[in-house]
Design a protein around this motif. Structure first.
Motif, PDB file in Angstrom:
ATOM      1  N   LEU A 160       0.840  -1.198   0.000  1.00  0.00           N
ATOM      2  CA  LEU A 160       0.000   0.000   0.000  1.00  0.00           C
ATOM      3  C   LEU A 160       0.877   1.250   0.000  1.00  0.00           C
ATOM      4  CD1 LEU A 160      -2.890  -0.880   2.484  1.00  0.00           C
ATOM      5  CD2 LEU A 160      -2.939  -0.876  -0.019  1.00  0.00           C
ATOM      6  N   ALA A 161       1.932   1.248   0.840  1.00  0.00           N
ATOM      7  CA  ALA A 161       2.817   2.414   0.896  1.00  0.00           C
ATOM      8  C   ALA A 161       3.426   2.670  -0.477  1.00  0.00           C
ATOM      9  CB  ALA A 161       3.897   2.211   1.952  1.00  0.00           C
ATOM     10  N   LEU A 163       2.139   1.719  -3.420  1.00  0.00           N
ATOM     11  CA  LEU A 163       1.080   2.152  -4.338  1.00  0.00           C
ATOM     12  C   LEU A 163       0.790   3.640  -4.176  1.00  0.00           C
ATOM     13  CD1 LEU A 163      -1.448  -0.840  -4.176  1.00  0.00           C
ATOM     14  CD2 LEU A 163      -0.034  -0.166  -6.127  1.00  0.00           C
ATOM     15  N   PHE A 164       0.871   4.139  -2.941  1.00  0.00           N
ATOM     16  CA  PHE A 164       0.558   5.551  -2.679  1.00  0.00           C
ATOM     17  C   PHE A 164       1.799   6.447  -2.685  1.00  0.00           C
ATOM     18  CE2 PHE A 164      -3.294   3.594  -0.757  1.00  0.00           C
ATOM     19  CZ  PHE A 164      -4.237   4.264  -1.520  1.00  0.00           C
ATOM     20  N   TYR A 168       2.164   5.919  -9.089  1.00  0.00           N
ATOM     21  CA  TYR A 168       1.022   5.394  -9.839  1.00  0.00           C
ATOM     22  C   TYR A 168      -0.122   6.407  -9.836  1.00  0.00           C
ATOM     23  CZ  TYR A 168       3.374   0.940  -8.782  1.00  0.00           C
ATOM     24  OH  TYR A 168       4.281  -0.072  -8.651  1.00  0.00           O
ATOM     25  N   ASP A 169      -0.892   6.441 -10.925  1.00  0.00           N
ATOM     26  CA  ASP A 169      -2.081   7.291 -10.942  1.00  0.00           C
ATOM     27  C   ASP A 169      -3.198   6.580 -10.178  1.00  0.00           C
ATOM     28  OD1 ASP A 169      -4.215   6.071 -13.046  1.00  0.00           O
ATOM     29  OD2 ASP A 169      -2.157   5.644 -13.666  1.00  0.00           O
ATOM     30  N   ALA A 170      -4.248   7.343  -9.858  1.00  0.00           N
ATOM     31  CA  ALA A 170      -5.289   6.843  -8.949  1.00  0.00           C
ATOM     32  C   ALA A 170      -6.002   5.596  -9.483  1.00  0.00           C
ATOM     33  CB  ALA A 170      -6.302   7.948  -8.665  1.00  0.00           C
ATOM     34  N   LEU A 171      -6.344   5.580 -10.761  1.00  0.00           N
ATOM     35  CA  LEU A 171      -7.056   4.418 -11.298  1.00  0.00           C
ATOM     36  C   LEU A 171      -6.180   3.171 -11.252  1.00  0.00           C
ATOM     37  CD1 LEU A 171      -8.989   6.056 -14.266  1.00  0.00           C
ATOM     38  CD2 LEU A 171     -10.014   4.754 -12.372  1.00  0.00           C
ATOM     39  N   VAL A 173      -3.759   2.637  -9.052  1.00  0.00           N
ATOM     40  CA  VAL A 173      -3.697   2.232  -7.639  1.00  0.00           C
ATOM     41  C   VAL A 173      -4.905   1.362  -7.299  1.00  0.00           C
ATOM     42  CG1 VAL A 173      -3.839   3.032  -5.241  1.00  0.00           C
ATOM     43  CG2 VAL A 173      -2.361   4.240  -6.873  1.00  0.00           C
ATOM     44  N   MET A 174      -6.097   1.791  -7.743  1.00  0.00           N
ATOM     45  CA  MET A 174      -7.307   1.039  -7.407  1.00  0.00           C
ATOM     46  C   MET A 174      -7.284  -0.375  -7.982  1.00  0.00           C
ATOM     47  SD  MET A 174     -10.537   3.610  -7.500  1.00  0.00           S
ATOM     48  CE  MET A 174      -9.959   4.944  -8.519  1.00  0.00           C
ATOM     49  N   ARG A 175      -6.851  -0.475  -9.246  1.00  0.00           N
ATOM     50  CA  ARG A 175      -6.842  -1.795  -9.887  1.00  0.00           C
ATOM     51  C   ARG A 175      -5.809  -2.719  -9.235  1.00  0.00           C
ATOM     52  NH1 ARG A 175      -4.652  -0.025 -14.435  1.00  0.00           N
ATOM     53  NH2 ARG A 175      -4.937  -1.835 -15.770  1.00  0.00           N
ATOM     54  N   ARG A 177      -4.527  -2.470  -6.317  1.00  0.00           N
ATOM     55  CA  ARG A 177      -4.879  -2.722  -4.925  1.00  0.00           C
ATOM     56  C   ARG A 177      -5.888  -3.866  -4.789  1.00  0.00           C
ATOM     57  NH1 ARG A 177      -6.471   1.625  -0.394  1.00  0.00           N
ATOM     58  NH2 ARG A 177      -6.669   0.131   1.267  1.00  0.00           N
ATOM     59  N   ASP A 178      -6.818  -3.947  -5.730  1.00  0.00           N
ATOM     60  CA  ASP A 178      -7.808  -5.032  -5.663  1.00  0.00           C
ATOM     61  C   ASP A 178      -7.133  -6.407  -5.647  1.00  0.00           C
ATOM     62  OD1 ASP A 178     -10.045  -3.511  -5.437  1.00  0.00           O
ATOM     63  OD2 ASP A 178     -10.776  -3.826  -7.469  1.00  0.00           O
TER      64      ASP A 178
ATOM     65  N   LEU B 101       2.068   5.685   7.866  1.00  0.00           N
ATOM     66  CA  LEU B 101       2.560   5.050   6.635  1.00  0.00           C
ATOM     67  C   LEU B 101       2.281   5.906   5.403  1.00  0.00           C
ATOM     68  CD1 LEU B 101       3.586   2.017   5.895  1.00  0.00           C
ATOM     69  CD2 LEU B 101       1.214   1.594   5.275  1.00  0.00           C
ATOM     70  N   LEU B 171      -6.222  10.348  -5.160  1.00  0.00           N
ATOM     71  CA  LEU B 171      -5.258   9.613  -4.333  1.00  0.00           C
ATOM     72  C   LEU B 171      -5.363  10.018  -2.864  1.00  0.00           C
ATOM     73  CD1 LEU B 171      -2.169   9.527  -6.711  1.00  0.00           C
ATOM     74  CD2 LEU B 171      -3.288   7.535  -5.700  1.00  0.00           C
ATOM     75  N   MET B 174      -8.346   8.332  -1.275  1.00  0.00           N
ATOM     76  CA  MET B 174      -8.082   6.927  -0.936  1.00  0.00           C
ATOM     77  C   MET B 174      -7.288   6.797   0.352  1.00  0.00           C
ATOM     78  SD  MET B 174      -7.349   4.815  -4.427  1.00  0.00           S
ATOM     79  CE  MET B 174      -6.863   6.098  -5.564  1.00  0.00           C
TER      80      MET B 174
ATOM     81  N   PHE C 164     -13.560   0.384 -14.640  1.00  0.00           N
ATOM     82  CA  PHE C 164     -12.130   0.600 -14.887  1.00  0.00           C
ATOM     83  C   PHE C 164     -11.781   0.608 -16.377  1.00  0.00           C
ATOM     84  CE2 PHE C 164     -11.823  -1.021 -10.450  1.00  0.00           C
ATOM     85  CZ  PHE C 164     -11.170   0.074  -9.910  1.00  0.00           C
ATOM     86  N   ALA C 170     -11.235   8.794 -11.723  1.00  0.00           N
ATOM     87  CA  ALA C 170     -11.002   8.004 -10.509  1.00  0.00           C
ATOM     88  C   ALA C 170     -12.027   8.295  -9.404  1.00  0.00           C
ATOM     89  CB  ALA C 170      -9.582   8.251  -9.990  1.00  0.00           C
TER      90      ALA C 170
END
Lengths: 205, 205, 205
Positions: A160-161, A163-164, A168-171, A173-175, A177-178, B101, B171, B174, C164, C170
């Protein structure tokens, strides 16, 4: 120590063993996804097939529970253990499906380590199921699965750290992360299987 | 009213009390995060230490369950209550860790109110644990925790509405949401503890 | 077959029936949201009212459990079934609230199909509750609810793939997803109700 004066139906041990073997197979298929050249649609399809076979074992367990008079341990615990084993498979199947469905390139951070943990937890679980017969050496199994789950938790948070971190762009990150979250859920589900085994051992001891 | 002809092991009451005291301590550490000058890495580390101590109490409860012949109430309920108390601590620890984090500046909307609720729920829980001995005045406890959980639900939804109001980029939404969600999960976990206590009271009454 | 030598309190069947009727009403209100001209604030408010009435039935069930000596089946199963019915209502209420709270225009992909499934699952559940009296023909009910949940799973994943696909930014994905996810949770909660009914049937058969 509990003495049973009537024969109990020992087929449940075999059914739990078969469920766990499907988890070993599912975890092995996930390692195929680590290969950059893997056909992910095909791997996801094969994981789904294992998931269907695992479902069938779960249903067979419930049907047998319906028609069995004396069970080796509490009916409800048999039901819960069957369900928890099934949950692991569902989580692994979802992770493989997301990788394919979201057309993710490469692998999200932490995923190889997560898949490695899942393989280990599956092997431990498959080795523990036959030991339900005499309820021995189950302590080591659930202590080790709890340890793996703790490791998984650390991997998950570091993913997670990353990813954020801004890379990465927000979309995206979401994909990503799933996928990471479903694999983390699978590791948690393995721990829940171990906790149910522990509870059974507590009652039967 | 159930009459026990044999002495039961009352150490479980102390163990539940110790778990709940750790929750009080955890909730108090969360209030330190409300201070703008707080060293969040250090607070997160201290919450983690409390979480480890809480884990140890949980393990001690399970070990004692393994070696105790007569328990004050159903073995399985002892197991579930110990697990539910542990879950609250895990949720609080995760919230503190995410704040650190994700290098979040300031506090997500609603977080001060959530932390305030957690402090109240922790105090109520710690006060209720000793009352498990005679199963009295537990109604007020779980009614009040349910009320706090409802308040928490409202705070949570208003936080989400604020997060999606357009003032934050995706972001950031999230990252902030993860903290808000973990605190909401902690409040829900307090309700689950109260629900298990209610179920125990139902059985034993 | 279990023979009861003492009269049992049959009011629980009525209470479960009333909870399930509230779920039918809740699912029907959700279909109002499919109307492009619907006043969503008002629909969300009406769903919340049904949710409150459902809560009251749940509390009445628990109070009765406190004051009843002989129950038609395990006290704990009554408790769990009441809680699981309540969970469905909470999930449906949250979905309606998000649609309103996030000021979503139109409907997220898959939502009409999800609401259709919820209506079917609610009708099946309401029809099954009276059959708890003689534990007959419950197999069909839970097999069918499990089938609906599988369909729901497919709808959910296709919705995610659409979200997506690149057609949404996002923040929009996050808002729409919350609605889709709560409806998916409601379908899962219906399955959990069915699973608890199955477990009760297993024990009582």
């Amino acid at each position: 120590m509990r003495f049973n004066l009537l024969p109990t139906d020992t087929a449940f041990y075999d059914l739990f063993g078969r469920s766990a073997d499907h988890l070993v197979e599912g975890a092995r298929l996930l390692t195929d996804l680590l290969d950059p050249g893997a056909d992910r649609a095909e791997v996801a399809e094969r994981v789904r097939e294992v998931e269907h076979r695992c479902d069938e074992v779960t249903h067979e367990t419930v049907r047998r529970l319906n028609s069995t008079f004396i069970t080796p341990f509490d009916r409800e615990d048999i039901y819960r253990l069957a369900g928890a084993l099934d949950d692991v498979m569902d989580d692994m199947e979802a992770a493989a499906d997301y990788l394919h469905l979201y057309r993710i390139e490469g692998l999200p951070p932490g995923v190889p380590e997560q898949i490695d943990l899942l393989g280990k937890a599956a092997a431990l679980t498959a080795a523990a199921m036959p030991r339900l017969r005499d309820m021995r050496e189950l302590d080591e199994y659930w202590i080790e699965v709890n340890r793996l789950e703790n490791l998984g938790d650390g991997i998950y948070r570091r993913s997670l750290a990353t990813l954020f971190s801004g890379a990465y762009d927000a979309l995206t990150v979401m994909r990503l992360r799933d996928v990471v979250e479903q694999l983390e859920a699978a590791i948690d589900s393995f721990e829940r299987v171990a906790n149910i085994v522990e509870q059974i051992a507590v009652k039967e001891s």
